[in-house]
Design an enzyme around this catalytic site. Structure first.
Site, PDB file in Angstrom:
ATOM      1  N   TYR A  39       0.636  -1.292  -0.070  1.00 25.70           N
ATOM      2  CA  TYR A  39      -0.008  -0.118  -0.039  1.00 25.70           C
ATOM      3  C   TYR A  39       0.936   1.248   0.007  1.00 25.70           C
ATOM      4  CZ  TYR A  39      -3.870  -3.089   1.599  1.00 25.70           C
ATOM      5  OH  TYR A  39      -4.767  -4.014   1.543  1.00 25.70           O
ATOM      6  N   HIS A  97       0.270 -11.584   1.954  1.00 32.30           N
ATOM      7  CA  HIS A  97      -0.593 -10.843   1.105  1.00 32.30           C
ATOM      8  C   HIS A  97      -1.444 -11.611   0.072  1.00 32.30           C
ATOM      9  CE1 HIS A  97      -1.765  -6.527   0.231  1.00 32.30           C
ATOM     10  NE2 HIS A  97      -2.664  -7.086  -0.118  1.00 32.30           N
TER      11      HIS A  97
END
Length: 265
Positions: A39, A97
């Site tokens: 991110y 992730h």
């Protein structure tokens, strides 16, 4: 430690936008924050937590290891780098992730468990894993070590086979894209229930997920929406309302990146 049922997400939020979002979320009562290495906002999330005035020990902080770090050489160093950016000595939860292609589950799950043993993270888990990958991961660390599997889940994509498996194994289900990129906010059925209950479509959808014992991490850049979403915690839907929303299932997946995602159940 248990994965909170409600938190704030930070996907696609950058710079001052993510700082304001996290600070507002903490100010209105959120105590769980979800971020990730990819991110590119861990530093700002850490700044927001520091500036919020909320004690770090009262915040459940999650980050996720990106696919190129899922090996014995890079996983722990990358997590230490994340901690430095976040301005903390530990995170509460560290997730894989995406499984990605060519990564060795045995290798990176062993490293993830090692990170926990070193005190870098209090809990470990995964994200975007199918049942086969969950079984592979559990063969390395045990099902009891997998705190959650964070998956896309909404009224349009309910992942019932995976959810049933995780519940049987004691793995908390965490939902992302619970509002299906906002599509459910326009759904006639959900809006009808919202009108009947004097609630918002987002509150109804989030309450539906939580009543299925699924954790949610919606994000917003607006303080009023953050506050409104959090109020979903106090909304209890009837069995009939739950069943009506359950019937919206249509395998409506929004996220399926080639090279990152497994073959879905």
């Amino acid at each position: 430690m248990t994965v909170p049922s409600f938190g704030v997400g930070t996907f696609r939020l950058k710079d001052s936008v993510v700082i304001d979002s996290v600070k507002n979320a903490l100010d209105v009562g959120y105590r769980a924050v979800d971020t990730a290495q990819i991110y590119d906002n861990e530093k700002e999330v850490g700044q927001a937590i520091k500036e919020s005035g909320v004690d770090r020990n009262d915040i459940y902080l999650t980050t996720k290891i990106w696919v190129d770090k899922l090996n014995s050489e890079n996983l722990i160093p990358s997590l230490k780098e994340s901690l430095e950016k976040l301005g903390t000595d530990y995170v509460d939860l560290t997730l894989v992730h995406w499984p990605g292609e060519g990564n060795d589950v045995n290798e990176y799950m062993a490293e993830l468990l090692k990170a926990k043993q070193l005190g870098l993270t209090k809990e470990i888990g995964v994200s975007n894993f199918n049942i086969a990958l969950l079984e592979e991961a559990a063969a390395v660390v045990g099902f009891d070590q997998i705190a959650t599997n964070q998956i896309e889940l909404s009224p349009y994509l309910q992942n019932r086979k995976s959810v049933d498996f995780m519940k049987k194994k004691g793995i908390k289900v965490t939902s992302y894209m619970t509002l299906a990129y906002g599509k459910v906010l326009k759904d006639p059925l959900i809006n009808a229930i919202a009108t009947e209950r004097g609630a918002t479509a987002a509150q109804v959808t989030l309450a539906w997920a939580m009543q299925h014992d699924i954790a949610v991490i919606p994000s917003s850049t607006k303080r009023e929406n953050l506050e409104s979403n959090l109020a979903a915690i106090t909304l209890t839907l009837t069995d009939e309302e739950m069943a009506r929303i359950d019937a919206l299932e249509c395998n409506g997946r929004e996220v399926d990146p080639k090279g990152l995602a497994p073959i879905w159940d």
